[in-house]
Design a protein around this motif. Structure first.
Motif, PDB file in Angstrom:
ATOM      1  N   LYS A  10     -64.285 -23.601 -10.256  1.00  0.00           N
ATOM      2  CA  LYS A  10     -65.049 -22.638  -9.458  1.00  0.00           C
ATOM      3  C   LYS A  10     -66.382 -23.252  -9.093  1.00  0.00           C
ATOM      4  CE  LYS A  10     -62.912 -18.562 -11.528  1.00  0.00           C
ATOM      5  NZ  LYS A  10     -63.150 -17.305 -12.265  1.00  0.00           N
ATOM      6  N   GLY A  11     -66.650 -23.325  -7.800  1.00  0.00           N
ATOM      7  CA  GLY A  11     -67.920 -23.883  -7.357  1.00  0.00           C
ATOM      8  C   GLY A  11     -69.046 -22.886  -7.445  1.00  0.00           C
ATOM      9  N   LYS A  12     -68.724 -21.605  -7.231  1.00  0.00           N
ATOM     10  CA  LYS A  12     -69.753 -20.576  -7.269  1.00  0.00           C
ATOM     11  C   LYS A  12     -69.862 -20.020  -8.691  1.00  0.00           C
ATOM     12  CE  LYS A  12     -69.142 -19.130  -2.467  1.00  0.00           C
ATOM     13  NZ  LYS A  12     -68.842 -17.993  -1.573  1.00  0.00           N
ATOM     14  N   LYS A  13     -71.074 -19.584  -9.006  1.00  0.00           N
ATOM     15  CA  LYS A  13     -71.311 -19.029 -10.329  1.00  0.00           C
ATOM     16  C   LYS A  13     -70.649 -17.666 -10.439  1.00  0.00           C
ATOM     17  CE  LYS A  13     -74.995 -18.018 -13.612  1.00  0.00           C
ATOM     18  NZ  LYS A  13     -76.465 -17.982 -13.827  1.00  0.00           N
ATOM     19  N   ALA A  14     -69.734 -17.539 -11.388  1.00  0.00           N
ATOM     20  CA  ALA A  14     -69.026 -16.272 -11.580  1.00  0.00           C
ATOM     21  C   ALA A  14     -69.916 -15.281 -12.313  1.00  0.00           C
ATOM     22  CB  ALA A  14     -67.741 -16.504 -12.363  1.00  0.00           C
ATOM     23  N   LYS A  15     -69.692 -14.018 -12.013  1.00  0.00           N
ATOM     24  CA  LYS A  15     -70.447 -12.970 -12.684  1.00  0.00           C
ATOM     25  C   LYS A  15     -70.023 -12.894 -14.145  1.00  0.00           C
ATOM     26  CE  LYS A  15     -71.439  -8.040 -12.536  1.00  0.00           C
ATOM     27  NZ  LYS A  15     -71.129  -6.749 -11.865  1.00  0.00           N
ATOM     28  N   ALA A  16     -70.999 -12.952 -15.035  1.00  0.00           N
ATOM     29  CA  ALA A  16     -70.695 -12.923 -16.470  1.00  0.00           C
ATOM     30  C   ALA A  16     -70.216 -11.539 -16.872  1.00  0.00           C
ATOM     31  CB  ALA A  16     -71.932 -13.303 -17.271  1.00  0.00           C
ATOM     32  N   PRO A  17     -69.160 -11.474 -17.678  1.00  0.00           N
ATOM     33  CA  PRO A  17     -68.698 -10.164 -18.155  1.00  0.00           C
ATOM     34  C   PRO A  17     -69.684  -9.585 -19.154  1.00  0.00           C
ATOM     35  CG  PRO A  17     -67.497 -11.902 -19.257  1.00  0.00           C
ATOM     36  CD  PRO A  17     -68.367 -12.576 -18.237  1.00  0.00           C
ATOM     37  N   THR A  18     -69.583  -8.299 -19.324  1.00  0.00           N
ATOM     38  CA  THR A  18     -70.413  -7.644 -20.333  1.00  0.00           C
ATOM     39  C   THR A  18     -69.881  -7.999 -21.715  1.00  0.00           C
ATOM     40  OG1 THR A  18     -69.038  -5.665 -20.351  1.00  0.00           O
ATOM     41  CG2 THR A  18     -70.854  -5.740 -18.752  1.00  0.00           C
ATOM     42  N   PRO A  19     -70.702  -7.876 -22.746  1.00  0.00           N
ATOM     43  CA  PRO A  19     -70.210  -8.169 -24.096  1.00  0.00           C
ATOM     44  C   PRO A  19     -68.982  -7.348 -24.472  1.00  0.00           C
ATOM     45  CG  PRO A  19     -72.601  -8.016 -24.099  1.00  0.00           C
ATOM     46  CD  PRO A  19     -72.148  -7.592 -22.740  1.00  0.00           C
ATOM     47  N   GLN A  20     -68.943  -6.095 -24.070  1.00  0.00           N
ATOM     48  CA  GLN A  20     -67.792  -5.260 -24.398  1.00  0.00           C
ATOM     49  C   GLN A  20     -66.526  -5.762 -23.698  1.00  0.00           C
ATOM     50  OE1 GLN A  20     -70.777  -4.151 -23.532  1.00  0.00           O
ATOM     51  NE2 GLN A  20     -71.437  -3.112 -25.421  1.00  0.00           N
ATOM     52  N   THR A  85     -60.418 -19.833 -33.979  1.00  0.00           N
ATOM     53  CA  THR A  85     -61.547 -20.001 -33.052  1.00  0.00           C
ATOM     54  C   THR A  85     -61.860 -18.708 -32.315  1.00  0.00           C
ATOM     55  OG1 THR A  85     -60.940 -22.319 -32.736  1.00  0.00           O
ATOM     56  CG2 THR A  85     -62.408 -21.332 -31.099  1.00  0.00           C
ATOM     57  N   ILE A  86     -60.803 -18.026 -31.855  1.00  0.00           N
ATOM     58  CA  ILE A  86     -61.013 -16.780 -31.111  1.00  0.00           C
ATOM     59  C   ILE A  86     -61.614 -15.706 -32.023  1.00  0.00           C
ATOM     60  CG2 ILE A  86     -59.817 -14.888 -29.950  1.00  0.00           C
ATOM     61  CD1 ILE A  86     -57.940 -16.937 -28.748  1.00  0.00           C
ATOM     62  N   GLU A  87     -61.118 -15.616 -33.252  1.00  0.00           N
ATOM     63  CA  GLU A  87     -61.663 -14.625 -34.191  1.00  0.00           C
ATOM     64  C   GLU A  87     -63.138 -14.892 -34.470  1.00  0.00           C
ATOM     65  OE1 GLU A  87     -59.233 -14.820 -37.618  1.00  0.00           O
ATOM     66  OE2 GLU A  87     -57.529 -13.748 -36.719  1.00  0.00           O
ATOM     67  N   PHE A  88     -63.468 -16.167 -34.657  1.00  0.00           N
ATOM     68  CA  PHE A  88     -64.863 -16.514 -34.902  1.00  0.00           C
ATOM     69  C   PHE A  88     -65.737 -16.164 -33.693  1.00  0.00           C
ATOM     70  CE2 PHE A  88     -68.331 -19.617 -34.480  1.00  0.00           C
ATOM     71  CZ  PHE A  88     -69.026 -19.373 -35.645  1.00  0.00           C
ATOM     72  N   GLN A  89     -65.226 -16.458 -32.480  1.00  0.00           N
ATOM     73  CA  GLN A  89     -65.983 -16.152 -31.270  1.00  0.00           C
ATOM     74  C   GLN A  89     -66.151 -14.649 -31.094  1.00  0.00           C
ATOM     75  OE1 GLN A  89     -64.198 -17.665 -27.706  1.00  0.00           O
ATOM     76  NE2 GLN A  89     -66.127 -17.685 -26.565  1.00  0.00           N
ATOM     77  N   ARG A  90     -65.081 -13.903 -31.364  1.00  0.00           N
ATOM     78  CA  ARG A  90     -65.169 -12.440 -31.222  1.00  0.00           C
ATOM     79  C   ARG A  90     -66.164 -11.849 -32.220  1.00  0.00           C
ATOM     80  NH1 ARG A  90     -62.869  -8.821 -34.196  1.00  0.00           N
ATOM     81  NH2 ARG A  90     -61.304 -10.266 -35.014  1.00  0.00           N
ATOM     82  N   GLU A  91     -66.088 -12.290 -33.472  1.00  0.00           N
ATOM     83  CA  GLU A  91     -67.017 -11.779 -34.480  1.00  0.00           C
ATOM     84  C   GLU A  91     -68.455 -12.143 -34.146  1.00  0.00           C
ATOM     85  OE1 GLU A  91     -65.588 -13.432 -38.077  1.00  0.00           O
ATOM     86  OE2 GLU A  91     -63.828 -12.115 -38.218  1.00  0.00           O
ATOM     87  N   SER A  92     -68.675 -13.355 -33.628  1.00  0.00           N
ATOM     88  CA  SER A  92     -70.033 -13.752 -33.239  1.00  0.00           C
ATOM     89  C   SER A  92     -70.541 -12.889 -32.090  1.00  0.00           C
ATOM     90  CB  SER A  92     -70.056 -15.230 -32.835  1.00  0.00           C
ATOM     91  OG  SER A  92     -69.670 -16.056 -33.917  1.00  0.00           O
ATOM     92  N   LEU A  93     -69.645 -12.623 -31.130  1.00  0.00           N
ATOM     93  CA  LEU A  93     -70.043 -11.789 -29.996  1.00  0.00           C
ATOM     94  C   LEU A  93     -70.318 -10.353 -30.440  1.00  0.00           C
ATOM     95  CD1 LEU A  93     -70.526 -11.714 -26.991  1.00  0.00           C
ATOM     96  CD2 LEU A  93     -68.079 -11.306 -26.628  1.00  0.00           C
TER      97      LEU A  93
END
Length: 221
Positions: A10-20, A85-93
């Protein structure tokens, strides 16, 4: 172009999702991987049973089953690492989201406290408390003054009254002592026998004398 942009093309900056939204996506991915784990575990058991079934009778089929089992085990190991990795990322978020909410709440509370104290001056507060204390002292003095007896008796010395009371008690005691020293008067005894009666025909008695005699006879009897 950022590393993520290059990664996803993606060349354009994508809109960041909300934490939820990001947390929800991670949970959905976890569910998919868990299902994939269960599928691979079943396939591993099937290939293991196939290898045991063929055994030495059909070595070629047994080896093919063991090779497939090995590939499934590798995929399962990769999924295990990905899930970690996903569990760690989710818990950190989730922790980051919680910290953000806590900081926002604390910031709102700080602004509210600042707004509440905006019109307060510590010097004015001290003056107000001093004034309240002074008014309380005045109120106490007024209460004491109101409850104090006024009128008759304010200028009377209680010591003089006590001395007068003691003098009266002493006089009463002296009189009682004098009465004890005097003999009591002895009244003549009344004869127990009745007086002889006199016939009315022999002694002339006036009406007044007759009445006196009746009273005397009644008193004697």
């Amino acid at each position: 172009m950022s590393g993520l942009g290059k990664l996803f093309g993606k060349g354009k900056k994508a809109k960041a999702p909300t934490p939820q939204e990001a947390i929800q996506k991670l949970r959905e991915t976890e569910e998919v991987l868990v299902k994939k784990q269960e599928f691979l575990e079943q396939k591993i058991q099937q290939e293991l049973q196939a290898a045991k079934k063929h055994g030495t009778k059909n070595k070629r089929a047994a080896l093919q089953a063991l090779k497939r089992k090995k590939r499934y085990e590798q995929q399962l190991s990769q999924i295990d690492g990905t899930l970690s990795t996903i569990e760690f990322q989710r818990e950190s978020l989730e922790n980051a989201t919680t910290n953000t909410e806590v900081l926002k709440t604390m910031s709102d509370a700080a602004r509210a406290m600042k707004e509440a104290h905006q019109h307060m001056d510590i010097d004015k507060v001290d003056d107000l408390m001093s004034e309240i204390t002074e008014q309380q002292d005045i109120a106490q003095q007024i209460s004491d003054a109101i409850s104090k007896p006024v009128g008759f008796g304010d200028d009377v010395d209680e010591d003089e009254l006590l001395a007068e009371l003691e003098e009266m008690e002493q006089e009463s005691l002296d009189k009682e002592l004098l009465n004890v020293g005097e003999p009591n008067p002895v009244l003549p005894s009344v004869p127990a026998s009745h007086l002889p009666s006199v016939p009315a025909s022999k002694v002339p008695v006036d009406d007044d004398d007759d009445e006196d005699m009746k009273q005397l006879a009644a008193w004697v009897s």
